[in-house]
Scaffold this motif. Structure first.
Motif, PDB file in Angstrom:
ATOM      1  N   ASP A  99       0.842  -1.191   0.000  1.00 21.51           N
ATOM      2  CA  ASP A  99       0.000   0.000   0.000  1.00 21.51           C
ATOM      3  C   ASP A  99       0.884   1.250   0.000  1.00 21.51           C
ATOM      4  OD1 ASP A  99       0.968   0.315   2.568  1.00 21.51           O
ATOM      5  OD2 ASP A  99      -0.895  -0.310   3.552  1.00 21.51           O
ATOM      6  N   ARG A 100       0.261   2.436   0.043  1.00 20.28           N
ATOM      7  CA  ARG A 100       1.035   3.671  -0.055  1.00 20.28           C
ATOM      8  C   ARG A 100       1.962   3.872   1.130  1.00 20.28           C
ATOM      9  NH1 ARG A 100      -0.246   8.035  -3.232  1.00 20.28           N
ATOM     10  NH2 ARG A 100       1.531   8.955  -2.133  1.00 20.28           N
ATOM     11  N   ALA A 101       1.694   3.210   2.249  1.00 23.88           N
ATOM     12  CA  ALA A 101       2.564   3.331   3.417  1.00 23.88           C
ATOM     13  C   ALA A 101       3.727   2.345   3.379  1.00 23.88           C
ATOM     14  CB  ALA A 101       1.753   3.131   4.699  1.00 23.88           C
ATOM     15  N   GLY A 102       3.724   1.426   2.398  1.00 25.32           N
ATOM     16  CA  GLY A 102       4.791   0.438   2.309  1.00 25.32           C
ATOM     17  C   GLY A 102       4.497  -0.858   3.029  1.00 25.32           C
ATOM     18  N   ARG A 103       3.231  -1.056   3.438  1.00 27.10           N
ATOM     19  CA  ARG A 103       2.856  -2.317   4.092  1.00 27.10           C
ATOM     20  C   ARG A 103       2.509  -3.366   3.054  1.00 27.10           C
ATOM     21  NH1 ARG A 103       0.504   1.360   7.864  1.00 27.10           N
ATOM     22  NH2 ARG A 103      -1.322   1.507   6.519  1.00 27.10           N
ATOM     23  N   VAL A 104       2.812  -4.620   3.369  1.00 27.25           N
ATOM     24  CA  VAL A 104       2.586  -5.722   2.449  1.00 27.25           C
ATOM     25  C   VAL A 104       1.099  -6.075   2.421  1.00 27.25           C
ATOM     26  CG1 VAL A 104       3.119  -8.122   1.924  1.00 27.25           C
ATOM     27  CG2 VAL A 104       4.903  -6.626   2.855  1.00 27.25           C
ATOM     28  N   ILE A 105       0.526  -6.077   1.215  1.00 30.29           N
ATOM     29  CA  ILE A 105      -0.872  -6.514   1.035  1.00 30.29           C
ATOM     30  C   ILE A 105      -0.899  -7.958   0.552  1.00 30.29           C
ATOM     31  CG2 ILE A 105      -3.047  -6.057  -0.145  1.00 30.29           C
ATOM     32  CD1 ILE A 105      -2.157  -3.171  -0.510  1.00 30.29           C
ATOM     33  N   HIS A 106      -0.143  -8.236  -0.490  1.00 33.01           N
ATOM     34  CA  HIS A 106      -0.044  -9.596  -1.025  1.00 33.01           C
ATOM     35  C   HIS A 106       1.414  -9.879  -1.390  1.00 33.01           C
ATOM     36  CE1 HIS A 106      -4.387  -9.971  -1.294  1.00 33.01           C
ATOM     37  NE2 HIS A 106      -4.456  -8.874  -2.030  1.00 33.01           N
ATOM     38  N   LEU A 107       1.818 -11.147  -1.332  1.00 33.73           N
ATOM     39  CA  LEU A 107       3.109 -11.585  -1.835  1.00 33.73           C
ATOM     40  C   LEU A 107       2.984 -13.029  -2.308  1.00 33.73           C
ATOM     41  CD1 LEU A 107       5.587 -12.497   1.047  1.00 33.73           C
ATOM     42  CD2 LEU A 107       3.193 -12.037   1.467  1.00 33.73           C
ATOM     43  N   ASN A 108       3.781 -13.396  -3.283  1.00 35.20           N
ATOM     44  CA  ASN A 108       3.717 -14.775  -3.779  1.00 35.20           C
ATOM     45  C   ASN A 108       4.782 -15.644  -3.118  1.00 35.20           C
ATOM     46  OD1 ASN A 108       6.035 -13.917  -5.035  1.00 35.20           O
ATOM     47  ND2 ASN A 108       5.247 -14.081  -7.125  1.00 35.20           N
ATOM     48  N   ALA A 109       4.758 -16.926  -3.441  1.00 38.10           N
ATOM     49  CA  ALA A 109       5.670 -17.877  -2.793  1.00 38.10           C
ATOM     50  C   ALA A 109       7.127 -17.573  -3.121  1.00 38.10           C
ATOM     51  CB  ALA A 109       5.314 -19.306  -3.228  1.00 38.10           C
ATOM     52  N   ALA A 110       7.387 -17.123  -4.351  1.00 39.64           N
ATOM     53  CA  ALA A 110       8.772 -16.802  -4.721  1.00 39.64           C
ATOM     54  C   ALA A 110       9.319 -15.653  -3.890  1.00 39.64           C
ATOM     55  CB  ALA A 110       8.835 -16.467  -6.213  1.00 39.64           C
ATOM     56  N   ALA A 111       8.480 -14.658  -3.605  1.00 35.85           N
ATOM     57  CA  ALA A 111       8.913 -13.538  -2.766  1.00 35.85           C
ATOM     58  C   ALA A 111       9.135 -13.978  -1.327  1.00 35.85           C
ATOM     59  CB  ALA A 111       7.875 -12.415  -2.817  1.00 35.85           C
ATOM     60  N   ALA A 112       8.274 -14.867  -0.837  1.00 30.94           N
ATOM     61  CA  ALA A 112       8.460 -15.379   0.523  1.00 30.94           C
ATOM     62  C   ALA A 112       9.746 -16.175   0.657  1.00 30.94           C
ATOM     63  CB  ALA A 112       7.257 -16.248   0.920  1.00 30.94           C
ATOM     64  N   GLN A 113      10.132 -16.861  -0.418  1.00 30.33           N
ATOM     65  CA  GLN A 113      11.393 -17.610  -0.394  1.00 30.33           C
ATOM     66  C   GLN A 113      12.584 -16.664  -0.496  1.00 30.33           C
ATOM     67  OE1 GLN A 113      11.734 -20.489  -3.531  1.00 30.33           O
ATOM     68  NE2 GLN A 113      13.538 -21.455  -2.660  1.00 30.33           N
ATOM     69  N   LEU A 114      12.452 -15.617  -1.302  1.00 34.09           N
ATOM     70  CA  LEU A 114      13.546 -14.648  -1.461  1.00 34.09           C
ATOM     71  C   LEU A 114      13.773 -13.869  -0.173  1.00 34.09           C
ATOM     72  CD1 LEU A 114      15.544 -13.155  -3.356  1.00 34.09           C
ATOM     73  CD2 LEU A 114      13.661 -11.572  -3.869  1.00 34.09           C
ATOM     74  N   ALA A 115      12.688 -13.450   0.483  1.00 36.71           N
ATOM     75  CA  ALA A 115      12.790 -12.668   1.727  1.00 36.71           C
ATOM     76  C   ALA A 115      11.832 -13.263   2.757  1.00 36.71           C
ATOM     77  CB  ALA A 115      12.461 -11.196   1.465  1.00 36.71           C
ATOM     78  N   PRO A 116      12.272 -14.266   3.517  1.00 39.92           N
ATOM     79  CA  PRO A 116      11.380 -14.936   4.475  1.00 39.92           C
ATOM     80  C   PRO A 116      10.824 -14.008   5.545  1.00 39.92           C
ATOM     81  CG  PRO A 116      13.392 -16.225   4.102  1.00 39.92           C
ATOM     82  CD  PRO A 116      13.605 -14.900   3.457  1.00 39.92           C
TER      83      PRO A 116
END
Length: 432
Positions: A99-116
Motif C-alpha cells: 500500500d502507499r505506506a509500504g505495508r505488504v498486502i499480497h506476496l507470492n511464494a517466490a517472494a516469501a522464499q527470497l525474503a522470508p
C-alpha cells in the motif's frame, strides 16, 4: 495493471419478491375477505389495507438488499480481494504488492522464499534491508513513479537481483482511487554468471593452453622437418603429442564443468539422492587406475541408504576428483580409505561426511589454504606428469558450495592426507 472495483449485485426483480411474499399476501387476502363478508369492513377499506400490507411485504426486501450490499462493500477492500491475491501469486518472478505506506498486502511464494521476513500487513522496509531497495521504495512512494534498482544479495550465495517498483492504480472502498506499489524481483545471476564464465574461460584457456599448444606446434614442426624420416623419433613425438592433446581436452572439460557449476551456484539442488551407490560407482570406475598404481581402495560405508539433496552428476564428478587425486598423489602409501560418517556441523546441525584418506607423502602446511585455488599446484611438474589440470579441487569446492556443504583438508607430511566432503543431511524420502 489497474484493479477494478467489484460491482454490487443487482436488486432482485419484482417477480422474485412477489414469489417470496406469496404466503403473506394470500393470508392477508383471506383475512380481509372474511372481515368484509362479516360486514365489519367495507370492500374499499379492505383493498386499501391489502395494498398497505403488500407494500410492507415488498419494500423491506429492497431496503435489506441495499443495506447488505453496502455492508459487503465496506467489509471487502477491493485490493485485498481473492482475485488480486491470485494475480500476484501467479506471477513467475518474486512479487509483492504494497500500500502507499509500504505495508505488504499480497506476496507470492517466490517472494516469501527470497525474503522470508516479509509478512502481510507489515512494513516491507523491515524485511528488505538492502539500501538500494529502501531508497527506491521511498522514492517511488513519495513520487508515485516507477523505480528500478540493482543490488547484490550475499545470502545464502551471491545473487544479482534487479528490483522494479511499479505504481498500480487501485479503487478504494468508497469508490475513490489510490495507488499501490507492485515490487517485482528479477534474478540476473545467470546473465552475470555467463559473462563471468566467458571472461574466465578466455583468460584461463589462453593461459593454460599456451604450453600444450606450443609443445604440439613444436613437435609438428620437428616431424615435418628433421624427424621426417626418423621412425623412432616420430613414434616418441607422437606419444608426447597425444599426451598434450589429452591434457588440453581434459583442461577444457574441467573449465567447462567449473563454469557450469558456477552458473548454477545460486540454485541449491532439491532432489534426494543416495550417496552410497555414487561412491561405489566411482570406486569401481577407478579400479583400473588403482591396479595400475598398485593401490588398494578400501571402502567403509554403512549398509542403509544415506540421503542428501544433491545433483547426481556433480557428485559423481566430486568423488571422482577426490579419489583419483588420492590414487595419483598418494600412491606411495599403497592404499586409500573411503569412509562415510555423520557428525555435527559448526552450527549444531547434523551433516554427512565422506572422507578420502591416503597414506602418501602428505602436504606441507603452507600449501593447504591454497589447494582449492584455480591452477594451484603443490608440485607443478609432478601434477602435469600425472595429467592434472590444477582445477580438480577448485571444482570440488564449487560443487560443495552449491550443495551448501564444505571441504576439510587435513594432512601431516609423510603421513598422508585426508579430504572430507561435508553435506547437510537430507530428510528421509523416496529416492528419485
Amino acid at each position: 495493471m489497474a484493479i477494478d472495483a467489484p460491482t454490487s449485485p443487482s436488486s432482485p426483480p419484482w417477480s422474485d419478491r412477489l414469489r417470496h411474499s406469496t404466503v403473506i399476501l394470500i393470508a392477508a387476502a383471506l383475512a380481509l375477505s372474511v372481515v368484509v363478508s362479516l360486514g365489519e369492513l367495507s370492500a374499499l377499506h379492505a383493498i386499501a389495507v391489502f395494498l398497505c400490507i403488500a407494500a410492507a411485504a415488498l419494500i423491506p426486501w429492497r431496503l435489506h438488499d441495499t443495506a447488505a450490499s453496502r455492508e459487503e462493500t465496506r467489509r471487502v477492500n477491493p485490493v485485498e480481494s481473492a482475485a488480486v491475491a491470485a494475480v500476484v501469486a501467479g506471477m513467475p518472478d518474486p512479487a509483492v504488492l504494497l500500500d502507499r505506506a509500504g505495508r505488504v498486502i499480497h506476496l507470492n511464494a517466490a517472494a516469501a522464499q527470497l525474503a522470508p521476513a516479509l509478512r502481510r500487513n507489515e512494513l516491507a522496509q523491515f524485511a528488505l534491508r538492502s539500501p538500494e531497495i529502501i531508497t527506491a521504495l521511498r522514492e517511488s512512494i513519495a513520487t508515485t513513479e516507477p523505480r528500478r534498482a540493482t543490488y547484490l544479495d550475499h545470502v545464502p550465495v551471491d545473487r544479482w537481483m534487479e528490483l522494479t517498483i511499479t505504481p498500480v492504480p487501485v479503487p478504494t472502498t468508497f469508490g475513490g482511487a489510490d495507488k499501490c506499489m507492485l515490487m517485482t524481483f528479477h534474478d540476473q545471476t545467470p546473465l552475470r554468471r555467463v559473462e563471468e564464465m566467458r571472461a574466465d574461460f578466455v583468460a584461463n584457456a589462453s593461459h593454460e593452453l599456451r604450453t600444450p599448444l606450443a609443445a604440439l606446434s613444436g613437435f609438428i614442426d620437428t616431424l615435418q622437418g628433421q624427424a621426417k624420416d626418423d621412425p623412432k623419433a616420430r613414434e616418441r613425438f607422437l606419444g608426447i603429442m597425444h599426451n598434450q592433446a589429452t591434457r588440453m581436452a581434459r583442461l577444457i572439460d574441467d573449465l567447462l564443468s567449473l563454469s557450469r557449476v558456477e552458473l548454477s551456484a545460486h540454485v541449491r539442488p532439491d532432489t534426494l539422492v543416495d550417496l552410497l551407490p555414487i561412491i561405489l560407482q566411482v570406486a569401481d570406475g577407478l579400479e583400473p587406475l588403482a591396479r595400475e598404481r598398485q593401490v588398494e581402495v578400501e571402502t567403509q560405508l554403512p549398509e542403509t541408504p544415506v540421503l542428501i539433496a544433491g545433483d547426481r552428476e556433480e557428485l559423481l564428478r566430486l568423488f571422482e576428483n577426490l579419489i583419483e587425486n588420492a590414487l595419483k598423489y598418494g600412491a606411495s602409501g599403497g592404499r586409500i580409505i573411503v569412509s562415510l560418517i555423520s557428525g555435527a556441523a559448526p552450527d549444531g546441525t547434523q551433516e554427512i561426511r565422506v572422507l578420502v584418506r591416503d597414506f602418501g607423502p602428505g602436504i606441507a602446511p603452507e600449501h593447504l589454504p591454497r589447494l582449492t585455488e584455480r591452477f594451484y599446484r603443490v608440485d607443478v611438474g609432478d601434477s602435469r606428469s600425472q595429467g592434472g589440470t590444477g582445477l580438480g579441487l577448485s571444482l570440488v569446492k564449487h560443487i560443495l558450495n552449491r550443495h551448501r556443504g564444505r571441504l576439510l583438508i587435513e594432512s601431516v607430511p609423510k603421513q598422508g592426507a585426508t579430504f572430507t566432503a561435508c553435506f547437510p543431511q537430507g530428510k528421509p524420502a523416496a529416492l528419485s
